[in-house]
Write an enzyme that holds these catalytic residues in place. Structure first.
Site, PDB file in Angstrom:
ATOM      1  N   ASP A 127       0.759  -1.188   0.106  1.00 55.53           N
ATOM      2  CA  ASP A 127       0.038   0.112  -0.192  1.00 55.53           C
ATOM      3  C   ASP A 127       0.968   1.275  -0.013  1.00 55.53           C
ATOM      4  O   ASP A 127       0.385   2.466  -0.369  1.00 55.53           O
ATOM      5  CB  ASP A 127      -0.914   0.184   1.291  1.00 55.53           C
ATOM      6  CG  ASP A 127      -1.886  -1.188   1.325  1.00 55.53           C
ATOM      7  OD1 ASP A 127      -2.283  -1.832   0.071  1.00 55.53           O
ATOM      8  OD2 ASP A 127      -2.063  -1.688   2.416  1.00 55.53           O
ATOM      9  N   ASP A 129       1.727   3.162   2.388  1.00 61.40           N
ATOM     10  CA  ASP A 129       0.873   4.142   3.308  1.00 61.40           C
ATOM     11  C   ASP A 129       1.588   4.025   4.635  1.00 61.40           C
ATOM     12  O   ASP A 129       0.984   4.669   5.543  1.00 61.40           O
ATOM     13  CB  ASP A 129      -0.586   3.443   3.789  1.00 61.40           C
ATOM     14  CG  ASP A 129      -0.414   2.122   4.201  1.00 61.40           C
ATOM     15  OD1 ASP A 129       0.258   1.583   4.299  1.00 61.40           O
ATOM     16  OD2 ASP A 129      -1.896   1.882   4.672  1.00 61.40           O
TER      17      ASP A 129
END
Length: 319
Positions: A127, A129
């Site tokens: 991801d 993130d």
């Protein structure tokens, strides 16, 4: 520090094996013993811990997934579960633990440090993130998988003169969708970090059609909702036939790219070095191609920021 351990936790990501390999071999280089914890925190609680050698990590740098396996552990979320994990580490006389995973895995590592056990985190998630690091292990491989899929879907979209809506992973972050959209030349990219208006999307589709464009590719980050929902809205407003592709877990698998192997190798080795320096409760990161480290609290209290200049560039190039 004489005996270290390494585990992988959360969702698997290509390059995790390369990070494990680097940690094991860096530890051996310094004359340390190192142990693999199998099945993440769940395995740690159960004592699924085995010593690793140079041979243990042979022939794994190119493999996706994680040879240490990974699992969710509800028990580890409890005080009793965390205490069991610490007791297992003490029982095996382990002095420091390397945790490869995402933000949830790092919060678990924090709990162990709070109980007096040194931990270092290595960011492994497709991801991308995790705050404080430019890239996480697995992102580049997943990105290339998505771009390859889009290229193939575009061939069919062109042949049938249709609009294709492709849903990609990323949880609440739009990095995969945005980078893939720009790299594959998507006409529209829908991400959580930027406002999206279905009327604007339809207007862009009509603009393309009016200049003779026969097909369109729309990339939707899963954090914005389902591709099917957007397809229904577009069809309702245009009457055009659309097709939906949800790439799903194909994005997580596959042999890691050279970039992810390099990143994982640098980060895995750095985690061992940090423990030898007496550091704990920290995360390895990369910024401006330099390996750095941050306190877990500093990293996890921040919000992942996506570079919206890339979003502006993607929009300007897809007119």
């Amino acid at each position: 520090m004489k005996r270290l351990a390494v585990l992988t936790s959360g969702g698997d990501a290509p390059g995790m094996n390369a990070a494990v390999r680097a940690a094991v071999r860096r530890a051996a280089f310094h004359g340390l013993q190192i142990f693999g914890v199998y099945h993440g925190y769940d395995g740690l609680i159960r004592g699924d811990i085995k010593e690793m050698t140079l041979g243990s990590v042979g022939d794994i740098i190119h493999r996706g997934g994680t040879t240490l396996y990974t699992a969710r552990s509800e028990e580890f979320r409890t005080e009793a579960g965390q205490q069991k994990a610490v007791e297992q580490l003490k029982q095996h006389e382990i002095d420091g633990l390397i945790v490869i995973g995402g933000d949830g895995s790092f919060r678990g590592a924090q709990k162990l440090t709070e109980k007096g056990f040194p931990t270092i985190g290595v960011p492994g998630t497709i991801d991308n993130d995790i705050p404080c690091t430019d890239f996480t292990i697995g992102f580049d491989t997943a990105l290339n998988t998505i771009v390859e899929a889009i290229d193939k879907i575009r061939d069919t979209a062109t042949s049938h003169e249709r609009t294709y809506i492709i849903e990609v992973m990323g949880r609440d972050a739009g990095d995969l969708a945005l980078w893939a959209g720009l790299a594959a030349g998507a006409e529209t990219v829908i991400i959580p970090e930027a406002d999206h208006d279905i009327n604007d999307i339809v207007e862009r589709l009509h603009a393309g059609s009016s200049r003779g464009k026969k097909h369109s590719i729309i990339i939707v980050a899963e954090g914005c909702g389902s591709a099917a929902s957007f397809a229904d809205q577009i069809k309702a407003k245009t009457g055009w036939e659309t097709r939906v592709t949800v790439l799903g877990h194909i994005q997580r698998g596959g042999s890691p790219t050279a970039f992810d192997r390099m990143l994982a190798s640098r980060m895995g080795a750095a985690a061992v070095d940090l423990l030898l320096e007496g550091k704990k409760d920290r995360m390895v990161a990369i910024q401006n191609n330099q390996i750095v480290d941050f306190d877990f609290n500093e990293a996890l209290q921040q919000r992942h920021e996506l570079d919206l200049s890339i979003y502006d560039l993607a929009r300007s190039l897809s007119i």
